[in-house]
Design a protein around this motif. Structure first.
Motif, PDB file in Angstrom:
ATOM      1  N   ASN A  54       0.820  -0.870  -0.146  1.00  0.00           N
ATOM      2  CA  ASN A  54       0.028   0.037   0.019  1.00  0.00           C
ATOM      3  C   ASN A  54       0.830   1.397   0.072  1.00  0.00           C
ATOM      4  O   ASN A  54       1.740   1.591   0.786  1.00  0.00           O
ATOM      5  N   ILE A  55       0.570   1.759  -0.858  1.00  0.00           N
ATOM      6  CA  ILE A  55       2.067   3.189  -0.843  1.00  0.00           C
ATOM      7  C   ILE A  55       1.104   4.255  -0.605  1.00  0.00           C
ATOM      8  O   ILE A  55       2.086   5.193   0.290  1.00  0.00           O
ATOM      9  N   LYS A  56      -0.241   4.372   0.094  1.00  0.00           N
ATOM     10  CA  LYS A  56      -0.763   5.874   0.479  1.00  0.00           C
ATOM     11  C   LYS A  56       0.138   5.399   2.026  1.00  0.00           C
ATOM     12  O   LYS A  56       0.032   6.584   3.587  1.00  0.00           O
ATOM     13  N   SER A  57      -0.258   4.393   2.755  1.00  0.00           N
ATOM     14  CA  SER A  57       1.064   4.349   4.421  1.00  0.00           C
ATOM     15  C   SER A  57       2.682   3.887   4.201  1.00  0.00           C
ATOM     16  O   SER A  57       2.696   3.255   5.663  1.00  0.00           O
ATOM     17  N   SER A  58       2.911   3.971   2.836  1.00  0.00           N
ATOM     18  CA  SER A  58       4.599   4.439   2.444  1.00  0.00           C
ATOM     19  C   SER A  58       5.136   4.816   3.598  1.00  0.00           C
ATOM     20  O   SER A  58       5.062   6.349   3.731  1.00  0.00           O
ATOM     21  N   GLN A  59       6.220   4.343   4.069  1.00  0.00           N
ATOM     22  CA  GLN A  59       6.983   5.378   5.466  1.00  0.00           C
ATOM     23  C   GLN A  59       7.754   6.028   4.279  1.00  0.00           C
ATOM     24  O   GLN A  59       8.231   7.041   5.216  1.00  0.00           O
ATOM     25  N   VAL A  60       7.947   5.423   3.882  1.00  0.00           N
ATOM     26  CA  VAL A  60       9.041   6.162   2.687  1.00  0.00           C
ATOM     27  C   VAL A  60       8.470   7.341   2.280  1.00  0.00           C
ATOM     28  O   VAL A  60       8.725   7.967   2.030  1.00  0.00           O
ATOM     29  N   LEU A  61       7.386   7.281   1.828  1.00  0.00           N
ATOM     30  CA  LEU A  61       6.848   8.602   1.301  1.00  0.00           C
ATOM     31  C   LEU A  61       6.833   9.667   2.247  1.00  0.00           C
ATOM     32  O   LEU A  61       6.357  11.100   2.013  1.00  0.00           O
ATOM     33  N   THR A  62       5.932   9.191   3.434  1.00  0.00           N
ATOM     34  CA  THR A  62       6.666  10.139   5.161  1.00  0.00           C
ATOM     35  C   THR A  62       6.874  10.529   5.018  1.00  0.00           C
ATOM     36  O   THR A  62       7.386  11.776   4.847  1.00  0.00           O
ATOM     37  N   ASP A  63       8.238   9.721   5.301  1.00  0.00           N
ATOM     38  CA  ASP A  63       9.733   9.485   6.092  1.00  0.00           C
ATOM     39  C   ASP A  63      11.244  10.128   4.938  1.00  0.00           C
ATOM     40  O   ASP A  63      11.802  10.987   6.074  1.00  0.00           O
ATOM     41  N   HIS A  64      10.668   9.400   4.261  1.00  0.00           N
ATOM     42  CA  HIS A  64      11.984   9.677   3.697  1.00  0.00           C
ATOM     43  C   HIS A  64      11.423   9.836   2.442  1.00  0.00           C
ATOM     44  O   HIS A  64      12.054   8.517   0.848  1.00  0.00           O
ATOM     45  N   PRO A  65      10.858  10.542   1.662  1.00  0.00           N
ATOM     46  CA  PRO A  65      10.216  11.100   0.449  1.00  0.00           C
ATOM     47  C   PRO A  65      11.504  11.062  -0.761  1.00  0.00           C
ATOM     48  O   PRO A  65      11.647  11.070  -2.155  1.00  0.00           O
ATOM     49  N   GLU A  66      12.609  11.577  -0.116  1.00  0.00           N
ATOM     50  CA  GLU A  66      14.383  11.580  -1.019  1.00  0.00           C
ATOM     51  C   GLU A  66      14.654  10.019  -1.299  1.00  0.00           C
ATOM     52  O   GLU A  66      14.983  10.478  -2.335  1.00  0.00           O
ATOM     53  N   LYS A  67      13.615   9.522  -1.270  1.00  0.00           N
ATOM     54  CA  LYS A  67      14.322   7.574  -1.317  1.00  0.00           C
ATOM     55  C   LYS A  67      13.450   7.434  -2.252  1.00  0.00           C
ATOM     56  O   LYS A  67      13.685   6.261  -3.014  1.00  0.00           O
ATOM     57  N   LEU A  68      12.636   8.054  -2.866  1.00  0.00           N
ATOM     58  CA  LEU A  68      11.010   7.936  -3.674  1.00  0.00           C
ATOM     59  C   LEU A  68      12.358   7.644  -5.496  1.00  0.00           C
ATOM     60  O   LEU A  68      11.538   6.548  -5.849  1.00  0.00           O
ATOM     61  N   ALA A  69      12.904   8.279  -5.224  1.00  0.00           N
ATOM     62  CA  ALA A  69      13.510   8.427  -6.554  1.00  0.00           C
ATOM     63  C   ALA A  69      14.663   7.171  -7.282  1.00  0.00           C
ATOM     64  O   ALA A  69      14.209   6.810  -8.230  1.00  0.00           O
ATOM     65  N   CYS A  70      15.360   7.060  -6.621  1.00  0.00           N
ATOM     66  CA  CYS A  70      15.525   5.807  -6.306  1.00  0.00           C
ATOM     67  C   CYS A  70      15.356   4.306  -6.594  1.00  0.00           C
ATOM     68  O   CYS A  70      15.518   3.040  -7.104  1.00  0.00           O
TER      69      CYS A  70
END
Lengths: 135, 199
Positions: A54-70
């Motif tokens: 589930n992307i909506k509850s992904s911690q990457v999205l809220t806590d580490h959005p700078e990791k999304l590109a990689c």
């Protein structure tokens, strides 16, 4: 009569201008999301049970959005232990010919706009810097 | 009083006449020695996610719902599976309704992988079988269900397949299908399942 026609013309121009403005960076990001991400993560971002996250509850999205590109560019190569052997759990990466840097920027900003309650948006230059740090 | 009785009879007859007709039997129909022979699914035997041998005749007397997929499918399978899971949840109170998913990538989708997939999907092998086995046999079976499964190097994931969800009756005959990527079509399909149960 002329005044009435002038007002009508102005109204039409304003309406057309407004409809043109609806094509924003987020709607472009949504298009990329629907094409490349929604087949697995679904249009609502909820994924599929524990099969697809589930992307909506992904911690990457809220806590580490700078990791999304990689993550989007190189994918995820993971595996889980079934009790007898390692089962691959992977997300494919999307090369630049599939998602260009500008599309990637719009996509990430769309994800943040949609599902991060306190979004900070990235410029193309910032996304390219993040991509330079991918492993 | 007489008028009231006649009126009641009329209403009763009207309600009886509203009963839904049975679902059609899909496929070619053959007339042999005066008997009508419907298309039936050929016998098959494959392993499920518990490494248990499951055969087609074991579904006689049961309704079952079929799809063809592979676990690494990057296109339509997750949406089809989401709708199958919705149907599975909607029919949880019907013990005679089962689910069958054939992998079209049996080399990679072995028993352990299917077991993990079923676990991640939160479904039970009592009601939902994920089957693997000989690839050619599975592809041949797909034809019987009016579905498509082929190897296609140019297709995303390496396989070309249909997103159909297929409804099979207790006699092994195909009675309905829907586009598994279309949620509204699957809602209508649920009505077909319930209609078949009333037959």
């Amino acid at each position: 009569m002329k005044f009435f026609l002038f007002i009508l013309l102005c109204t039409i121009i304003l309406l057309l201008a407004e409809s043109g403005c609806q094509y924003t960076t987020f709607s472009h990001g949504k298009e990329t999301y629907e094409k490349h991400c929604a087949p697995c993560h679904m249009s609502d971002g909820k994924g599929l049970e524990n099969v697809i996250p589930n992307i909506k509850s992904s911690q990457v999205l809220t806590d580490h959005p700078e990791k999304l590109a990689c993550i989007i560019r190189t994918g995820i190569q993971d595996s889980i232990w079934s009790g007898k052997e390692w089962i691959p759990k992977e997300m494919p990466g999307f090369k630049e010919k599939e998602i260009s840097d500008i599309d990637l920027t719009n996509l990430i900003n769309y994800l943040l706009e949609s599902w991060n309650p306190d979004p900070t948006y990235f410029s193309r230059q910032e996304i390219q810097s993040q991509l330079g740090l991918c492993h | 009083m007489k008028i009231e009785i006649v009126f009641c009879c009329f209403i009763t007859l009207f309600l009886c006449s509203c009963k839904e007709p049975p679902l059609p039997v899909l496929g070619e129909i053959e007339i042999k020695d005066g008997d009508t022979i419907y298309h039936k699914i050929a016998h098959w035997n494959f392993l499920n996610q518990d490494s248990t041998s499951i055969s087609e005749p074991s579904f006689r007397g049961l309704i079952y719902i079929v799809d063809f997929f592979f676990t690494s499918c990057p296109t339509i399978c997750p949406k089809v599976k989401k709708n199958m899971k919705w149907l599975y949840d909607q029919t949880h109170q019907y013990p005679n309704v089962k689910y069958v998913s054939f992998t079209i990538d049996p080399e990679r989708d072995h028993v352990l992988k299917l077991r993990q997939y079923a676990k991640d999907l939160n479904v039970s092998s009592d009601r939902w079988h994920f089957l693997t086995g000989n690839r050619d046999s599975i592809y041949s079976i797909a034809d019987d269900y009016f579905s498509i499964a082929t190897v296609d190097k140019d297709a995303p994931g390496g396989f070309d397949h249909s997103g159909k969800i297929i409804l099979v009756d207790p006699n092994g005959r195909v009675r309905s299908f829907c586009d598994g990527t279309d949620s509204e079509a699957c809602e209508q399909f649920l009505k077909d399942i319930e209609r078949l149960m009333k037959e």
